[in-house]
Design an enzyme around this catalytic site. Sequence first.
Site, short mmCIF file in Angstrom:
data_model
loop_
_atom_site.label_atom_id
_atom_site.label_comp_id
_atom_site.label_asym_id
_atom_site.label_seq_id
_atom_site.Cartn_x
_atom_site.Cartn_y
_atom_site.Cartn_z
N ASP A 83 0.96 -1.09 -0.04
CA ASP A 83 0.01 0.02 -0.17
C ASP A 83 0.92 1.34 0.01
OD1 ASP A 83 -1.33 -2.48 1.24
OD2 ASP A 83 -2.74 -0.94 2.15
N ARG A 137 -12.88 2.50 -5.01
CA ARG A 137 -13.48 1.49 -4.02
C ARG A 137 -13.83 1.93 -2.75
NH1 ARG A 137 -10.40 -4.40 -3.06
NH2 ARG A 137 -8.70 -3.04 -2.50
#
Length: 367
Positions: A185, A261
Amino acid sequence: MRTSIIPMLALAAAVSAAPGPSRVSEIVGRASTCTFTSAASASASKKSCSTIVLDNIEVPAGETLDLSSLQDGTKVIFRGETTFGYEEWKGPLIRFSGSNIEITGEEGHVINGGGASWWDGKGTNGGKDKPKFFYAHSMTDSSITGLNVKNTPVQAFSVQADNLVLDSITIDNSDGDDNGGHNTDAFDVGESTYITISNANVKNQDDCLAVNSGENIVFTGGYCSGGHGLSIGSVGGRDDNTVKNVTISDSTVTNSANGVRIKTVYEATGEVSDVTFSNIELSNISDYGIVIEQDYENGSPTGTPTTGVPITGLTVEGITGSVESDATNVYILCGSGSCSDWTWSGIDLTGGKTSSKCSNVPSGVSC
Ligand SMILES: *[C@@H]1O[C@H](CO)[C@@H](O)[C@H](O)[C@H]1NC(C)=O
Ligand SMILES: *[C@@H]1O[C@H](CO)[C@@H](O)[C@H](O)[C@H]1NC(C)=O
């Protein structure tokens, strides 16, 4: 190890010779620019410096480049290549905290996580213990600008801060694409307020942005390639489960699993409100262009949405581009009544399938 603490009299010459943000007039109280060539000396002497130069530091294995609890107003400059010895541990490799801190990097610098030594395709799900990279925790009224980061072992920036700007940060983990990089990430934001992440350039193998909790957060002008896209969540099941007033805009997501998302956790409680995704260009998306689902459990979708983390006041506008032919353009899986007050406009996604599994889609929204 060479450590020079340049006294005040020599400072004008030192500063005028070097590019960077320092100005003599700003240096009040602590009378020195300190140039450190070891992590140990930086940690030991950091409080006596108004400007800290981290000069080609090789951080020993299993240790943190510890710049926590800096004096108010400290400026920190990365110079040359910063590297880290190999050891299986949780990290972080770098830690900062303090108020009014300005972190920058000199032209040509690189902070090289050396991720290949840890990458095993398992990320944080198993295999080797991998150190987190950069904790920006307990930073207030501060900025991190222009850092050039390469090859983090797992997650890159962990942000738990208030009023922090992260501008023009490059994270290039593309060496991990065919080499076991996983869960890398770029920016994980939680328990934070007033965070702005602008002009990020990310090549990685997981979320480009993941906001797990926090308020008044902006991500803009970003380029995201190779990962999982721009995410809110998963929200629920943590200490703080409120995401409020987040704007993600004017960005590109390419070669990624998802475009934009939101995921909330199955049977958890919390709230996601006042989130805007605006003007985001997608290409080569393998799973979903837009995906919003209220069914996550242990990192995977269950297929059964629950209503404890409502998603309200959502704006999705100007999401354009293409997804792969076996991807789905838009997927929305809401519980009964737990998605409301959504604004949906300018969605123009092509190339993928139309979902047959959308549920409880708010009025005015097409799925
Ligand atoms: C939402 O966040 C932005 C960016 O931090 C801020 O400027 C704005 O005031 C916030 N809006 C509200 C209603 O708090
Ligand atoms: C599309 O993205 C995938 C990663 O999801 C990548 O492996 C592939 O090379 C990309 N295709 C092109 C044509 O860039």
